[in-house]
Motif scaffolding. Structure first.
Motif, PDB file in Angstrom:
ATOM      1  N   ASP A  36     -12.457  -3.774 -44.983  1.00  0.00           N
ATOM      2  CA  ASP A  36     -11.694  -3.294 -46.127  1.00  0.00           C
ATOM      3  C   ASP A  36     -11.027  -4.464 -46.848  1.00  0.00           C
ATOM      4  N   SER A  37     -11.070  -4.416 -48.150  1.00  0.00           N
ATOM      5  CA  SER A  37     -10.498  -5.492 -48.951  1.00  0.00           C
ATOM      6  C   SER A  37      -8.973  -5.412 -48.925  1.00  0.00           C
ATOM      7  N   ILE A  39      -7.273  -6.673 -51.272  1.00  0.00           N
ATOM      8  CA  ILE A  39      -6.895  -6.636 -52.684  1.00  0.00           C
ATOM      9  C   ILE A  39      -7.515  -5.392 -53.314  1.00  0.00           C
ATOM     10  N   HIS A  40      -6.704  -4.605 -53.934  1.00  0.00           N
ATOM     11  CA  HIS A  40      -7.242  -3.422 -54.599  1.00  0.00           C
ATOM     12  C   HIS A  40      -7.209  -3.582 -56.112  1.00  0.00           C
ATOM     13  N   VAL A  41      -8.063  -2.812 -56.778  1.00  0.00           N
ATOM     14  CA  VAL A  41      -8.226  -2.949 -58.223  1.00  0.00           C
ATOM     15  C   VAL A  41      -7.809  -1.657 -58.917  1.00  0.00           C
ATOM     16  N   LEU A  42      -7.029  -1.792 -59.956  1.00  0.00           N
ATOM     17  CA  LEU A  42      -6.578  -0.633 -60.724  1.00  0.00           C
ATOM     18  C   LEU A  42      -7.142  -0.771 -62.137  1.00  0.00           C
ATOM     19  N   ILE A  45      -8.900   1.897 -68.345  1.00  0.00           N
ATOM     20  CA  ILE A  45     -10.006   1.832 -69.300  1.00  0.00           C
ATOM     21  C   ILE A  45      -9.912   2.947 -70.319  1.00  0.00           C
ATOM     22  N   GLN A  53      -5.116  16.913 -72.900  1.00  0.00           N
ATOM     23  CA  GLN A  53      -6.383  16.460 -72.328  1.00  0.00           C
ATOM     24  C   GLN A  53      -7.377  16.184 -73.445  1.00  0.00           C
ATOM     25  N   THR A  60     -11.264   8.054 -70.589  1.00  0.00           N
ATOM     26  CA  THR A  60      -9.799   8.044 -70.514  1.00  0.00           C
ATOM     27  C   THR A  60      -9.296   7.608 -69.141  1.00  0.00           C
ATOM     28  N   HIS A  65      -4.005  10.522 -62.154  1.00  0.00           N
ATOM     29  CA  HIS A  65      -4.921   9.937 -61.169  1.00  0.00           C
ATOM     30  C   HIS A  65      -4.368   8.626 -60.642  1.00  0.00           C
ATOM     31  N   GLN A  69      -2.472   6.799 -56.769  1.00  0.00           N
ATOM     32  CA  GLN A  69      -3.142   5.604 -56.243  1.00  0.00           C
ATOM     33  C   GLN A  69      -2.153   4.458 -56.092  1.00  0.00           C
ATOM     34  N   ILE A  73      -1.196   2.531 -52.701  1.00  0.00           N
ATOM     35  CA  ILE A  73      -1.255   1.064 -52.570  1.00  0.00           C
ATOM     36  C   ILE A  73       0.059   0.550 -51.975  1.00  0.00           C
TER      37      ILE A  73
ATOM     38  N   TYR B  20     -15.414  20.968 -70.976  1.00  0.00           N
ATOM     39  CA  TYR B  20     -14.299  20.727 -70.060  1.00  0.00           C
ATOM     40  C   TYR B  20     -14.623  21.291 -68.669  1.00  0.00           C
ATOM     41  N   LEU B  49     -13.277   7.308 -58.656  1.00  0.00           N
ATOM     42  CA  LEU B  49     -11.865   6.935 -58.755  1.00  0.00           C
ATOM     43  C   LEU B  49     -11.397   6.384 -57.427  1.00  0.00           C
ATOM     44  N   SER B  50     -11.237   5.093 -57.368  1.00  0.00           N
ATOM     45  CA  SER B  50     -10.747   4.474 -56.150  1.00  0.00           C
ATOM     46  C   SER B  50     -10.213   3.105 -56.510  1.00  0.00           C
ATOM     47  N   THR B  51      -9.223   2.655 -55.777  1.00  0.00           N
ATOM     48  CA  THR B  51      -8.735   1.309 -56.055  1.00  0.00           C
ATOM     49  C   THR B  51      -9.405   0.291 -55.137  1.00  0.00           C
ATOM     50  N   ASN B  52     -10.122   0.795 -54.115  1.00  0.00           N
ATOM     51  CA  ASN B  52     -10.769  -0.108 -53.166  1.00  0.00           C
ATOM     52  C   ASN B  52     -12.092  -0.614 -53.736  1.00  0.00           C
ATOM     53  N   PRO B  53     -12.193  -1.937 -53.996  1.00  0.00           N
ATOM     54  CA  PRO B  53     -13.427  -2.434 -54.608  1.00  0.00           C
ATOM     55  C   PRO B  53     -14.673  -2.217 -53.743  1.00  0.00           C
ATOM     56  N   GLN B  54     -14.482  -2.118 -52.414  1.00  0.00           N
ATOM     57  CA  GLN B  54     -15.633  -1.906 -51.519  1.00  0.00           C
ATOM     58  C   GLN B  54     -16.315  -0.560 -51.775  1.00  0.00           C
TER      59      GLN B  54
END
Lengths: 239, 70
Positions: A36-37, A39-42, A45, A53, A60, A65, A69, A73, B20, B49-54
């Protein structure tokens, strides 16, 4: 960190026993997965979606969401740093400010990279991290807040929008090196955008104005983040 | 046709409600995936949707992948 060790042992024991079970049941073990990394990416975009909505053909970023997260983190001890990737046209001001405040209040090191564009409400998000980068070709449009749709109570709404703009200005000047006068000057500048007030700030200019900390992409951001992580680890050791 | 109006595009051309309802969020392992219904029992992954790049290296969850749900 001594408090982590027993936990690791337990995890290893569990892993081993589940592995033994798998081998007994199926006669095989699973392929080892990538570690597992830390470093996480957010990613931020498309448009930043607020109370309304947007139709699904719009790309979007939904704050409902992202906020869980961000909390995840903050809670996860294995995550040591966060990279915020921005390519946004802006969107809902309050949703954007909510995200900015959440990112600014993460205790772990954070770094942002503006790729392509980080317009309007993307600016507070970009500056909310500990250190911010912009690629040379990216742009950021600084302009006053506006509203589309039906307005009930024009004078009240006008005042409300004015206060909202003040909040954005205060956040940006509080989290970056740009001076309030300069930011307001860019925001109300005439002649830069066709038939509109505001300024489109390109990569290097954003750094010159003090809005963004440095020019750079993935390599620079990763380097800075690992630097910040080791600094924060040092601080923890001293404590 | 040129429309000169302060109204937003969606106020003039309302979006089809079906677009929708076609989209759903599902949880796969620790990840949240947005899926789009294409036809009977068939779905396409539109966003991971995830923050984990893996997680983004997981081939089976790459956006665009279609799969069957029974």
């Amino acid at each position: 960190m001594p408090d982590k060790e027993p936990n690791n042992d337990q995890n290893q024991d569990q892993n081993q026993s589940s592995l033994v079970q798998k081998i007994q049941q199926l006669g095989q073990s699973s392929v080892p997965t990538a570690p597992d990394s830390n470093i996480h990416v957010l990613p931020i975009i498309g448009q930043i979606e607020g109370h309304i909505q947007l139709p699904p053909q719009n790309k979007t970023t939904k704050y409902e969401h992202l906020i869980p997260q961000i909390v995840a983190i903050e809670q996860n001890p294995k995550i040591e740093g966060v990279i915020v990737l921005l390519n946004t046209v802006g969107g809902d001001v309050e949703a954007g400010l909510a995200l900015s405040e959440m990112i600014a209040s993460i205790s772990k090191p954070t770094v942002s990279i503006v790729l392509g564009g980080g317009h309007s409400i993307g600016i507070p998000i970009a500056v909310s991290t500990n250190y911010s980068f912009i690629v040379p070709t990216a742009t950021m449009t600084i302009h006053p807040i506006r509203l589309t749709g039906l307005v009930i109570g024009v004078p009240q709404t006008f005042e409300y929008l004015d206060k909202m703009q003040e909040r954005v200005i205060r956040f940006v000047t509080g989290h970056s090196n740009i001076k309030e006068e300069k930011f307001k000057e860019l925001m109300f500048e005439k002649g830069n955008l066709t038939r509109d007030i505001g300024t489109n700030v390109v990569g290097r200019d954003a750094v010159e104005y003090g809005l963004i900390d440095a020019i750079g992409g993935v390599k620079e951001a990763m380097h800075k983040l690992s630097e910040l992580i080791s600094e924060s680890n040092d601080r923890k050791m001293i404590q | 046709m040129i429309l000169y109006t302060p109204l937003s595009e969606f106020d003039i051309f309302p979006t089809d409600q079906a677009s929708y309802t076609n989209r759903q969020m599902i949880d796969v392992d620790e990840m949240t995936v947005e899926i789009e219904h294409i036809e009977q029992g068939s779905y396409r992954i539109t966003q991971l949707l995830s923050t984990n790049p893996q997680h983004f290296l997981n081939q089976s969850l790459t956006p665009g992948t279609t799969f069957q749900l029974y």
